[in-house]
Design an enzyme around this catalytic site. Structure first.
Site, short mmCIF file in Angstrom:
data_model
loop_
_atom_site.label_atom_id
_atom_site.label_comp_id
_atom_site.label_asym_id
_atom_site.label_seq_id
_atom_site.Cartn_x
_atom_site.Cartn_y
_atom_site.Cartn_z
N SER A 32 -1.34 -3.69 10.33
CA SER A 32 -1.05 -4.64 9.25
C SER A 32 0.20 -5.46 9.56
O SER A 32 1.18 -4.91 10.09
CB SER A 32 -0.82 -3.86 7.96
OG SER A 32 -1.89 -2.97 7.75
N HIS A 89 -10.73 -2.35 11.41
CA HIS A 89 -9.61 -3.18 10.93
C HIS A 89 -9.37 -4.27 11.97
O HIS A 89 -8.38 -4.24 12.71
CB HIS A 89 -8.38 -2.27 10.76
CG HIS A 89 -7.24 -2.89 10.04
ND1 HIS A 89 -5.94 -2.47 10.20
CD2 HIS A 89 -7.18 -3.92 9.15
CE1 HIS A 89 -5.13 -3.19 9.44
NE2 HIS A 89 -5.86 -4.08 8.79
N CYS A 143 0.77 -7.81 11.76
CA CYS A 143 1.08 -8.04 13.18
C CYS A 143 0.40 -9.32 13.69
O CYS A 143 0.18 -9.48 14.88
CB CYS A 143 0.63 -6.87 14.03
SG CYS A 143 1.71 -5.44 13.89
N ARG A 172 2.04 -12.23 -0.63
CA ARG A 172 0.68 -12.53 -0.14
C ARG A 172 0.10 -13.78 -0.76
O ARG A 172 0.53 -14.22 -1.83
CB ARG A 172 -0.25 -11.35 -0.50
CG ARG A 172 0.17 -10.01 0.09
CD ARG A 172 -0.34 -9.87 1.49
NE ARG A 172 0.04 -8.62 2.12
CZ ARG A 172 -0.69 -8.04 3.07
NH1 ARG A 172 -1.81 -8.59 3.48
NH2 ARG A 172 -0.28 -6.93 3.64
N ASP A 208 -9.37 -9.75 8.90
CA ASP A 208 -8.86 -8.40 8.63
C ASP A 208 -9.87 -7.29 8.87
O ASP A 208 -9.49 -6.22 9.32
CB ASP A 208 -8.38 -8.34 7.17
CG ASP A 208 -7.52 -7.11 6.88
OD1 ASP A 208 -6.66 -6.79 7.72
OD2 ASP A 208 -7.71 -6.48 5.83
N ARG A 252 0.85 -1.19 0.00
CA ARG A 252 0.00 0.00 0.00
C ARG A 252 0.88 1.25 0.00
O ARG A 252 1.99 1.24 0.54
CB ARG A 252 -0.91 0.02 1.24
CG ARG A 252 -2.07 -0.96 1.16
CD ARG A 252 -2.98 -0.86 2.35
NE ARG A 252 -2.35 -1.33 3.57
CZ ARG A 252 -1.79 -0.57 4.49
NH1 ARG A 252 -1.80 0.76 4.35
NH2 ARG A 252 -1.24 -1.08 5.55
N TYR A 275 -1.46 -3.60 -6.70
CA TYR A 275 -1.30 -4.25 -5.39
C TYR A 275 -2.63 -4.29 -4.62
O TYR A 275 -3.37 -3.29 -4.60
CB TYR A 275 -0.23 -3.52 -4.54
CG TYR A 275 -0.21 -4.05 -3.14
CD1 TYR A 275 0.36 -5.30 -2.88
CD2 TYR A 275 -0.85 -3.38 -2.11
CE1 TYR A 275 0.30 -5.85 -1.61
CE2 TYR A 275 -0.91 -3.92 -0.84
CZ TYR A 275 -0.33 -5.16 -0.59
OH TYR A 275 -0.40 -5.71 0.66
N LYS A 281 -9.65 -2.36 1.49
CA LYS A 281 -9.34 -1.20 2.34
C LYS A 281 -10.14 0.04 1.92
O LYS A 281 -10.61 0.81 2.75
CB LYS A 281 -7.85 -0.89 2.28
CG LYS A 281 -6.96 -2.06 2.66
CD LYS A 281 -7.23 -2.54 4.05
CE LYS A 281 -6.21 -3.60 4.47
NZ LYS A 281 -6.46 -4.08 5.83
C1 OXD Z 1 -3.14 -4.58 5.27
C2 OXD Z 1 -3.77 -5.77 4.66
O1 OXD Z 1 -2.22 -3.99 4.65
O2 OXD Z 1 -4.65 -6.34 5.31
O3 OXD Z 1 -3.56 -4.20 6.38
O4 OXD Z 1 -3.45 -6.12 3.52
MN MN Z 2 -5.21 -5.30 7.08
#
Ligand code: OXD
Ligand code: MN
Length: 595
Positions: free
Chosen positions: A262, A240, A264, A380, A291, A83, A211, A220
């Site tokens: 993100s 989130h 974590c 990913r 998420d 991002r 992306y 998002k």
């Molecule tokens: C983020 C994702 O960047 O979930 O938070 O992809």
């Molecule tokens: Mn996320």
């Protein structure tokens, strides 16, 4: 094919409730000049044709058919791997409505900038119209959108991540409203890349990136930035957060929603496998989402949550048989991998998976450690949630699941203990607002820098954080039966720089304490920062903690917290007079108790 004719093809069959959609598609086609227009129905045949096309042009590379059936590798442009927060804007008429937490641009200027980029950008390409629903298709909490994109990779990912196609279009026709998302990969030039949000217009324009977080607009852009704005107007919360169900040996399930920045460990917590002793005793963990969480008060005063997504867009590195066996099982087939490495058997590979050495790195070069990690740190997997062995039987419940506890957490090497409980809802809102974490590879920029990331929403809140905290506080109404709020830190380090808490499945020990607190069955010590367990209040059987670990994980460092709470106060001040007095009052109350 004549694009202009095809635009209106759907009108006869879909009727006048789709006039707005047809008109928008026509307007976008006139601007972007695609060679073809394709309305996605979400069918298997359509997906197979798209995949064949992407295989033919090299967008998707086949993986080992035996070990990874129906799975694909995509290599993105090397400068398009995360991002881009510095290129992401919230475009409200008034700058203050976006707040200091967002980059802002005036709507007219942003539209002009984006429309200039979009002009003629789909010449020689196909324009895909992607109707989608965020949330179970029959859920009153769900909301629909339509993404227009020129990327078949985006279409294939949206099909996994959302309820995409004919059923979503039928719901849009019934409701007559939808979020408009316009996307083009453009030239994939970082100098010509912007992600713009127009919350008042329920519109997104994204150019120059393929992306996930920049390009799969349901995620998002819609489900957090636009939805947070809608949620504020309509009295709900778009967060989130992962959603996980914890079933105790008596067969009762408590649902927990947890916000972490993100990369974590949200996916790991959502798919947690209980430690051996817990498994034997009958504990089970059920994944609802990893998420995003949309929550609203039900008739009984509790908060009910749905996962608006239908798939996982998870971080691959670190995913292994020991950290997350459920994720490995989930991605063993029908998965799109992006920017991972491959072995010489064409199997996907990333750091932390196992001891093998890959053949090619994420850019397709022969693997050479001198070039850095084999898999990109933000590589990913995209996979349907239905493939997850721990997928909750209630994950598709249109009414959502009742939330017993909300958890906030970040990466904090020092000061912050393993877990504490907020004393009430306003204190819990402050705990969320004060969240801090070290940055990760999920966004471009320096990694490991501590920043405030309230409710893990810093990159995702579509409006001024001061108004967002006021919205959170407003749920504390007579008759509300709100979840208890906790804070956790799985990432506390010792003097030797190593993590003090084993994490992963062992985190269930902390969740058990929370659930017992919810049920009024566990003790805690009251401190100015909240209620802390003593080591004896948690089941630590089988966990060998050093004295240092026990002291730091369960301790409360008054001096350290004094300066932390002062820095939280300074952070709240950045929002000026718009910051709710009740939140500043909480900060002052704690500061004075700390003395
Ligand atoms: C983020 C994702 O960047 O979930 O938070 O992809
Ligand atoms: Mn996320």
């Amino acid at each position: 094919m004549n694009a202009a004719v095809d635009v209106f093809k759907s009108q006869d069959s879909q009727g006048c409730r789709l006039d707005a959609l047809n008109a928008w598609v026509a307007e976008v086609a006139a601007l972007t000049q695609p060679d073809h227009i394709h309305w996605c129905d979400g069918s298997d045949a359509e997906n197979a044709a798209l995949i064949a096309r992407m295989q033919a042009d090299g967008t998707l590379l086949p993986l080992n058919r035996e070990t990874d059936p129906h799975s694909w590798l995509h290599r993105s442009s090397p400068s398009d791997v995360a991002r881009v927060e510095h290129l992401t804007f919230v475009c409200t008429p008034e700058r203050d409505d976006a707040g200091p937490n967002n980059h802002w641009m005036a709507p007219a200027e942003a539209h002009a900038k984006m429309d200039a980029l979009f002009a003629g950008c789909m010449r020689g390409r196909t324009l895909y119209v992607v109707p989608y629903c965020m949330g179970p298709i029959d859920s009153p909490l769900a909301r629909c959108g339509v993404e227009i994109t020129d990327s078949p990779y985006v279409v294939a990912n949206m099909r996994i991540m959302t309820r995409m196609g004919a059923a979503a279009l039928a719901r849009i026709e019934r409701e007559g409203s939808f979020v408009k998302g316009l996307h083009s990969i453009g030239e994939l030039d970082p100098e010509r890349r912007f992600i713009m949000h127009f919350p008042e217009e329920l519109t997104i324009k994204s150019y120059g990136s393929g992306y996930g977080g920049n390009a799969l607009l349901g995620k998002k852009c819609h489900a957090l930035r636009i939805a947070s704005h809608q949620a504020r107007q309509e009295g709900w919360l778009a967060e989130h957060m992962l959603i996980v169900g914890i079933e105790n040996p008596q067969g009762q399930t408590h649902y927990v929603a947890a916000a972490f920045p993100s990369a974590c460990g949200k996916t790991n917590l959502a798919m947690l496998i209980p430690p051996e002793g817990y498994r034997q005793a009958g504990w089970k963990v059920w994944t609802v989402g990893d998420d995003i969480c949309w929550m609203r008060p039900g008739a009984d005063g509790r908060l009910y949550a749905i996962n608006p997504e239908a798939g996982f867009f998870g971080v691959a590195p670190g995913t292994s048989d020991s950290s997350n066996p459920n994720a490995l099982a989930t991605i063993s087939h029908h998965t799109i991998f992006t920017n991972v490495a491959v072995t010489d058997e064409q199997e996907p590979w990333w750091e932390g998976l196992d001891g093998r050495t890959p053949a090619l790195d994420w850019q397709g070069r022969p693997y050479d450690p001198a070039n850095g990690p084999a898999a990109h740190p933000n590589s990913r997997f995209t996979v349907s949630a239905r493939q997850c062995p721990s997928y909750s039987p209630r994950a598709e419940d249109p009414q959502g699941v009742p939330i017993s506890a909300i958890v906030f957490g970040g990466r904090r090497a020092s000061l912050v203990p393993l877990v504490f409980e907020a004393r009430d809802w306003p204190h819990g809102v402050l705990v969320g607002a004060a969240m801090g974490s070290e940055t990760t590879a999920a966004a471009t920029g320096a990694v490991g820098v501590m920043r405030r990331d309230p409710m893990a929403m810093k990159p995702f809140c579509g409006y001024n954080f001061a108004d967002y905290f006021a919205h959170w506080l407003s749920f504390d109404q007579p008759g509300a039966k709100l979840p208890k709020i906790f804070h956790v830190n799985w990432f506390r380090k010792g003097d030797d720089g190593k993590f003090l808490w084993p994490g992963f499945g062992e985190n269930l020990r902390v969740l058990e304490w929370m659930i017992k607190r919810v049920e009024g069955q566990a003790d805690a010590v009251e401190t100015p920062i909240g209620h802390l367990p003593r080591p004896a209040d948690l089941n630590l059987e089988g966990v060998a903690l050093s004295q240092e670990a026990e002291a730091k994980l369960f301790g409360f460092d008054r001096d350290g917290w004094r300066s932390e709470v002062e820095s939280i106060g300074a952070y709240l001040e950045e929002f000026g007079g718009r910051m709710p007095g009740a939140l500043k009052g909480e900060q002052e109350r704690i500061a004075s108790q700390l003395g």
